[in-house]
Design an enzyme around this catalytic site. Structure first.
Site, short mmCIF file in Angstrom:
data_model
loop_
_atom_site.label_atom_id
_atom_site.label_comp_id
_atom_site.label_asym_id
_atom_site.label_seq_id
_atom_site.Cartn_x
_atom_site.Cartn_y
_atom_site.Cartn_z
N TYR A 144 8.00 12.52 7.80
CA TYR A 144 8.87 11.39 7.49
C TYR A 144 8.65 11.02 6.03
O TYR A 144 7.50 10.92 5.58
CB TYR A 144 8.51 10.20 8.39
N ASP A 239 4.22 13.91 -0.61
CA ASP A 239 4.43 12.55 -0.16
C ASP A 239 3.10 12.02 0.36
O ASP A 239 2.70 12.31 1.48
CB ASP A 239 5.51 12.52 0.93
N LYS A 267 2.04 2.09 0.49
CA LYS A 267 1.06 1.50 1.41
C LYS A 267 -0.20 0.98 0.72
O LYS A 267 -0.17 -0.10 0.15
CB LYS A 267 0.73 2.51 2.51
#
Ligand code: PLP
Length: 430
Positions: A144, A239, A267
């Site tokens: 994702y 990523d 994050k």
């Protein structure tokens, strides 16, 4: 444990918020029941509006690494807030933040700050296309990369959970520029390169995938990706929105010893505030506006409050040399305990872990190394596990396909309490 107030709050929320939530995974669709409404957090715990508390293994989906409501972060943010919340001008904090990020990832020369992981990934892909002059990207099934159109194809966690791997609203034209391969399968990558190498702008990967449950890439797979992308003038994009600053101070790339062309962060870098970043060598990053032709912008990008929170977290991590060893030891303690309980009750499970990220797959395979194998997990069993653990006071991610996270403030007493909860739960699953 009563969840009465949370249940009513969710009913009200559904009247005014699409689906009652601002991000689908929060809605507990994969595990049934109603989401828990949290009102405060401290250390390893979150506290709901019914006066229950939970030992938290979601940690704001990985964003919280030092611990919830960390004193230094809160103090620094308060001080910065007293000077104003946003100016829309350059600030010294942005340069300070960029320098810290570059110090952690030595292959970086320049970064750009954004407001979310999604912004980081879709901007990085636009940059890769603008820089290479090519159109297509290759992604891996189950990875994702946020909700940019090009990525909502076999996108893991949220989408897998809702059984709609492709999102409505993504046009065929966009989808056809995203090529797919199985995670950890280099033969597929070679086949795709053989056919499309002239037009492949980027290969994007979560080097340690957290969105199909936790699945690390095999080192040789990443090494091969590095070589084939270099040979074909395709950019390799890591990523590391989940793994950056979490697995090590230099993320998964530091652990594997592989330097991507572009890295995406999110994050942990925001310490609980909305921050993302992407970066690479100057030659590539200079293609961004205002110096280059690839447009990218953001009203609140580099926001002083978010920068201050991020700077505080990164400084603390740089100072606490033992932080990652501590996370490793705590992760090992908890997962060894979970595995031995599963063995004791003869439950077929696979436990994947790297540092402070892990997934307990209710899965009969010998190992889980890709999305296909992850999807063979027994999601009904997982839902039972999740709900029982929640009622006992341990808050796990509400999907089999999401990684669980530890933070530095989890104590061994709290981990053992969770193991007690797991013993009661797993016993009921025999
Ligand atoms: N990339 C990865 C690996 C992620 O795990 C996520 C979010 O979970 C994203 C990108 C998107 O980040 P955000 O939710 O901040 O937009």
């Amino acid at each position: 444990m009563s969840f009465k107030k949370s249940s009513s709050a969710f009913k009200l929320a559904k009247q005014v918020l699409a689906g009652g939530v601002n991000s689908p995974a929060r809605a507990f669709k994969a595990v049934g029941g109603s989401p828990v409404f949290i009102q405060k957090s401290q250390g390893a715990k979150i506290y709901d509006i019914d006066d229950n508390h939970f030992i938290d293994y979601v940690c704001s989906w990985g964003a919280i690494l030092l611990g919830h409501s960390h004193e230094k972060v809160i103090d620094e943010v308060k001080k910065t807030l007293s000077l104003g919340s946003s100016f829309g001008t350059p600030t010294l904090l942005e340069t300070e933040m960029a320098k810290l990020v570059i110090k952690c990832f030595p292959f970086l020369e320049k970064v750009r700050m954004v407001n979310s992981g999604t912004e980081a990934t879709f901007s990085a892909i636009r940059l890769a296309r603008g820089y290479t002059g090519k159109n297509k990207i290759l992604k891996f099934k189950g990875c994702y990369h946020g909700h940019g159109d090009s990525f909502l194809i076999a996108a893991g966690s949220g989408a897998a959970t809702l059984s709609q791997p492709d999102s409505a609203g993504v046009t065929n034209n966009v989808a056809q520029d995203t090529l797919l391969a199985e995670f950890n399968d280099f033969n597929e990558v070679e086949r795709i390169f053989a056919e499309h190498k002239q037009d492949l702008a980027a290969v994007i990967i979560e080097p340690v995938a957290g969105n199909m449950g936790l699945i690390p890439a095999e080192p040789v797979f990443l090494k091969n990706l590095r070589e084939i992308t270099r040979e074909n003038k395709t950019l390799l994009v890591f990523d590391e929105v989940m793994t950056g600053f979490r697995l090590s101070i230099s993320g998964a790339s530091g652990i594997y010893g592989i330097e991507p062309d572009l890295i995406c962060l999110g994050k942990v870098i925001g310490g609980g505030f909305p921050v993302g970043a992407f970066g690479g060598k100057g030659a590539i990053m200079n293609a961004l506006a205002p110096d280059g032709p690839v447009y990218q912008a953001g009203t609140l990008s580099g926001n002083p409050i978010a920068m201050r929170a991020g700077i505080t977290v990164l400084r603390e991590l740089l100072e606490r040399k033992e932080a990652y060893l501590e996370l490793e030891e705590k992760g090992a303690h908890l997962t060894k305990g979970l595995l031995s309980l599963a063995k004791q009750f003869s439950l077929p499970v696979v436990l994947n872990r790297m540092g402070s990220m892990f997934t307990l797959f209710f899965n009969s395979n010998a190992e889980v190394t890709n999305f296909k194998l992850a999807k063979e997990s027994d999601t009904k069993r997982f839902a039972f596990f999740f709900n029982q653990m929640l009622h006992l006071g341990s808050y796990f991610p509400p999907s089999q396909f999401e990684a669980a996270f530890l933070n530095l403030s989890h104590s061994y007493e709290e981990l053992d309490e969770t193991l007690n909860h797991a013993e009661t739960t797993l016993q009921k699953m025999v």
